[in-house]
Enzyme design. Structure first.
Site, PDB file in Angstrom:
ATOM      1  CG  HIS A  47      -3.189 -33.040  24.625  1.00 51.14           C
ATOM      2  ND1 HIS A  47      -3.491 -33.940  23.623  1.00 51.14           N
ATOM      3  CD2 HIS A  47      -3.509 -33.663  25.789  1.00 51.14           C
ATOM      4  CE1 HIS A  47      -3.960 -35.059  24.155  1.00 51.14           C
ATOM      5  NE2 HIS A  47      -3.977 -34.914  25.471  1.00 51.14           N
ATOM      6  CE1 TYR A  82      -8.636 -36.166  27.792  1.00 53.59           C
ATOM      7  CE2 TYR A  82      -6.768 -34.984  26.855  1.00 53.59           C
ATOM      8  CZ  TYR A  82      -7.411 -36.174  27.151  1.00 53.59           C
ATOM      9  OH  TYR A  82      -6.836 -37.366  26.794  1.00 53.59           O
ATOM     10  CG  HIS A  94      -7.249 -39.121  16.328  1.00 52.94           C
ATOM     11  ND1 HIS A  94      -7.718 -40.098  17.190  1.00 52.94           N
ATOM     12  CD2 HIS A  94      -6.769 -38.115  17.111  1.00 52.94           C
ATOM     13  CE1 HIS A  94      -7.540 -39.691  18.440  1.00 52.94           C
ATOM     14  NE2 HIS A  94      -6.971 -38.499  18.420  1.00 52.94           N
ATOM     15  CG  PHE A  95      -9.167 -32.935  15.009  1.00 53.15           C
ATOM     16  CD1 PHE A  95      -8.592 -32.544  16.206  1.00 53.15           C
ATOM     17  CD2 PHE A  95     -10.049 -32.067  14.386  1.00 53.15           C
ATOM     18  CE1 PHE A  95      -8.891 -31.313  16.771  1.00 53.15           C
ATOM     19  CE2 PHE A  95     -10.351 -30.843  14.938  1.00 53.15           C
ATOM     20  CZ  PHE A  95      -9.770 -30.459  16.135  1.00 53.15           C
ATOM     21  CG  HIS A  96     -12.938 -34.658  11.052  1.00 57.75           C
ATOM     22  ND1 HIS A  96     -11.702 -34.234  10.628  1.00 57.75           N
ATOM     23  CD2 HIS A  96     -13.816 -33.702  10.653  1.00 57.75           C
ATOM     24  CE1 HIS A  96     -11.826 -33.081   9.988  1.00 57.75           C
ATOM     25  NE2 HIS A  96     -13.097 -32.731   9.995  1.00 57.75           N
ATOM     26  NE  ARG A 102      -2.738 -32.525  10.039  1.00 63.02           N
ATOM     27  CZ  ARG A 102      -2.811 -32.287  11.346  1.00 63.02           C
ATOM     28  NH1 ARG A 102      -1.892 -32.774  12.161  1.00 63.02           N
ATOM     29  NH2 ARG A 102      -3.788 -31.551  11.838  1.00 63.02           N
ATOM     30  NE  ARG A 103      -1.132 -28.594   9.788  1.00 60.59           N
ATOM     31  CZ  ARG A 103      -0.410 -29.381  10.577  1.00 60.59           C
ATOM     32  NH1 ARG A 103       0.503 -30.174  10.055  1.00 60.59           N
ATOM     33  NH2 ARG A 103      -0.589 -29.360  11.879  1.00 60.59           N
TER      34      ARG A 103
END
Length: 566
Positions: A234, A238, A385-387, A450-451
Site C-alpha cells: 500500500h 504513495y 481502480h488501479f489503472h 480479476r487475474r
C-alpha cells in the site's frame, strides 16, 4: 533584513542553480531504462487485453500469466521507480546544488544494482519461471533468481535513496535555521516512506520466499507473506503518488506562471502521508481469513485518515490555479480558468491526471470499506481502480514531466511540434483509459473476476454477458487498451526524439518560487526525528500483535506451486 527574509532570499537564489552535467547524466540513464520498460509494459498490456477479450489466441510459447506478470512488474515497479529516481537526482541537483563525487558514485552503484536486479527478475519472467503476477503471492513460487533480483532491486533503490537524503541533510546542515527547499523536503519524505515500507517486502523475500524457493524449507506461511507484502504494497502506491504530487506542487505552478499557494500546507500533507500510508495494509486483506476484525477495523480507520492529505493537496493546487488565474486578470467565478495554459503539455497532462484522480480517490474509499469491499473484492473493479490511480493519475503526470525533464538533462529544446505531439498523446491516453478502466469498473460490478485469462466458464449466461455489451464488455477493454498502446508508442517516439534528436539548446527546469509563507514555516514540520518516531509507533501499534499471532499461531504451511501453466 530579518533572518527569516534572508532565508527566503537564499532559498529563492537556489532556484537559479544550473543542473550539474554529471548529475544530469545520472538522471538520464534512469529515464532511459524507465521508458524502455514503459514500451515493453505497454505492448504486454495490449497482448493481455486482446487475449482476455478472446480477440487473439496466444502462441504456445507465451502464456497469459507470463504477460500479466511482465506487464505489472515493468510498468508498476520498473517504469515508476526509475523515472522517480531520475526526477529526484535532477531536482536535488537543481534545488540543493551538485552532488558530491562520493554521493554521485553511490547513486551510480544504486542504479547498477537496481538494473542488475531488474534484468534477473525480467529474465525469469521471460523464461516462464516467475509467472507469479505483480504481487508474487504465495503459494505461487518463482525461481530463486527472481527473488534475488527483487532483493537487488530494492537494495539498489535504498542506496540511491540514501544518497539523496544525505545530500538533503548536508544542505540542511549548511543552512541552519533556514527552511529547506520544498523539493528536498518532499523527496526525503518519499524516500523515508520507501525505505521503511521496503522492510516488509525484504523480510518476506529474504526470510520466507528465497529459502522456500531454494528448497531450504518445504512450506511457507502464506498469511504472513501476504501481510508483509501489503505492509509494503500500500505505501508503494504513495511512493508513486507523492512524486506526482511534487510535480503538481512544485512544477505546475511555475508552468502556469504563478506561485504555490502555501508551502506549509504542502509540507503538512507530505508528513501526513509518511505517518498514515504504511500502517494500513490490512484494507487489502479485508477478505483474508486469519486476521481479526479488530485489527482490520483499526487499519481501515487509519486508511481513511490518508484521505486528509489528498484533500489538502486538492485545495492547495486548485487554490494555486485560481490565485494565478485571477492575478492574470481572470474575473467572475470560473473565468480565471481561461487564463491557464491549456495548450501546454507540461500543464495539460498533469491536469488530466488530477481530474482522473477524483473518481480514482472515490473508488479507493469504496475499496477500503468493509461491506463494499466484499462486493468488488477480486473483481475487475480493482484492476480498473488501479489503472485510474497509477495508470492514469501517476503516468500522465510523469509523461507531462518527461517533456521538460528529458530536454533539461540532455541539453535540448522542447519544440512546438513535440508539445503538440504531447497533447495528442495525453488525449489518446485519456480516451483509452476512460474506455478501458470504465469498462473494467462496471464489469467488476457484474462479477467479472480479476487475474484470469479468457474464459466463458463453459458458456455460463452471466459470463457470456461480459463479452456482449456495448460499453460493458471485454471488447471495450481491449479497444481501450489498443488506444492506450498507440499512445504509449507515440510517447516512446517522443522520448527518443527529445533524448537524441531535438535541437540543442536550453530548456527551463520549471520550479515554483518559494511560497510567500516560506519564512514562516513552522519548525515542527522540519523535525524529522519526531515524524519518523510517530510513524514507527503507529506501525508497531498496527502490526506487532497481528504478526506475532500469525507466527505464534501459524496456519498450516503450503508447498510451492510453480510452472503451473506452460
Amino acid at each position: 533584513m530579518t533572518q527569516s527574509n534572508l532565508a527566503f532570499k537564499n532559498v529563492s537564489s537556489d532556484l537559479d542553480i544550473q543542473l550539474d552535467p554529471k548529475d544530469a547524466k545520472l538522471s538520464f540513464v534512469h529515464i532511459v531504462v524507465a521508458f524502455f520498460a514503459f514500451l515493453l509494459g505497454v505492448l504486454g498490456g495490449l497482448l493481455q487485453g486482446l487475449a482476455r477479450g478472446g480477440i487473439i489466441e496466444l502462441p504456445s510459447w507465451l502464456t497469459y500469466y507470463q504477460i500479466l506478470t511482465a506487464h505489472g512488474v515493468l510498468l508498476a515497479l520498473v517504469f515508476t521507480t526509475y523515472i522517480i529516481f531520475g526526477f529526484f537526482f535532477a531536482g536535488m541537483s537543481k534545488t540543493h546544488g551538485a552532488f558530491s563525487d562520493r554521493l554521485r558514485k553511490s547513486g551510480w552503484i544504486g542504479f547498477i544494482l537496481t538494473t542488475i536486479g531488474t534484468a534477473m527478475a525480467a529474465t525469469m519472467i521471460l523464461a516462464n519461471e516467475a509467472s507469479v503476477l505483480y504481487t508474487f503471492y504465495a503459494p505461487l513460487q518463482a525461481h530463486y533468481i527472481f527473488y534475488i533480483g527483487l532483493t537487488l532491486f530494492i537494495v539498489g533503490t535504498w542506496i540511491s535513496g540514501v544518497s539523496i537524503m544525505i545530500h538533503y541533510f548536508k544542505w540542511k546542515k549548511q543552512h541552519r535555521g533556514e527552511p529547506t527547499p520544498l523539493f528536498g523536503f518532499m523527496a526525503t519524505a518519499t524516500i523515508i516512506l520507501w525505505i521503511v515500507a521496503g522492510l516488509g517486502v525484504a523480510a518476506t523475500v529474504l526470510g520466507q520466499m528465497l529459502p522456500w524457493a531454494l528448497g531450504m524449507t518445504d512450506e511457507i506461511n502464506v498469511l504472513l507473506s501476504r501481510t508483509l507484502f501489503w505492509y509494503f504494497g500500500h505505501p508503494l502506491v504513495y511512493f508513486w503518488i507523492m512524486p506526482a504530487y511534487m510535480v503538481w506542487y512544485l512544477v505546475v505552478p511555475k508552468v502556469i506562471g504563478g506561485r504555490l499557494f502555501s508551502g506549509s500546507l504542502a509540507r503538512l500533507a507530505f508528513v501526513l502521508f509518511l505517518l498514515f500510508s504504511i500502517p494500513v495494509g490490512f484494507h487489502h486483506q479485508l477478505m483474508e481469513a486469519g486476521i481479526s476484525e479488530f485489527w482490520k477495523y483499526i487499519q481501515t480507520v487509519l486508511t481513511f485518515v490518508v484521505v486528509v492529505p489528498s484533500l489538502l493537496t486538492a485545495f492547495s493546487i486548485f487554490a494555486t490555479f485560481e490565485q494565478t488565474g485571477r492575478e492574470k486578470g481572470g474575473k467572475g467565478v470560473f473565468s480565471w480558468l481561461k487564463k491557464l495554459p491549456w495548450n501546454d503539455v507540461r500543464f495539460f497532462a498533469p491536469f488530466m491526471g488530477m481530474l482522473f484522480f477524483i473518481p480514482a480517490g472515490a473508488g479507493g474509499l469504496i475499496n477500503a470499506s468493509f461491506q463494499l469491499n466484499a462486493v468488488i473484492h477480486n473483481t475487475l473493479w480493482v484492476v480498473g481502480h488501479f489503472h485510474l490511480t497509477v495508470g492514469t493519475t501517476v503516468v500522465l503526470t510523469f509523461l507531462g514531466m518527461a517533456f521538460w525533464l528529458i530536454p533539461v538533462v540532455t541539453g535540448r529544446k522542447l519544440t512546438k511540434s513535440m508539445n503538440r505531439s504531447g497533447m495528442v498523446t495525453t488525449w489518446m491516453w485519456s480516451i483509452g483509459m476512460f474506455l478501458m478502466s470504465g469498462a473494467m469498473h462496471i464489469l467488476g460490478l457484474f462479477g467479472a473476476p480479476r487475474r484470469t485469462g479468457y474464459t466463458t466458464y463453459q458458456d455460463a449466461p452471466q459470463a457470456l454477458e461480459w463479452f456482449q455489451g456495448i460499453f460493458v464488455s471485454h471488447t471495450t477493454v481491449a479497444v481501450g487498451g489498443t488506444i492506450l498502446t498507440a499512445a504509449g508508442i507515440l510517447m516512446f517516439y517522443n522520448f527518443v526524439y527529445l533524448a537524441w534528436f531535438a535541437p540543442k539548446g536550453h530548456t527551463e527546469f520549471p520550479m515554483t518560487p518559494p511560497p510567500t509563507d516560506t519564512p514562516h514555516t513552522p519548525a515542527i514540520l522540519e523535525n524529522w526525528k519526531l515524524w519518523i518516531g510517530i510513524a514507527v509507533v503507529l506501525i508497531l501499534f498496527a502490526y506487532t500483535i497481528p504478526i506475532y499471532d500469525m507466527i505464534n499461531n501459524a496456519p498450516p504451511g503450503s508447498p510451492g506451486f510453480n510452472n503451473i501453466i506452460k
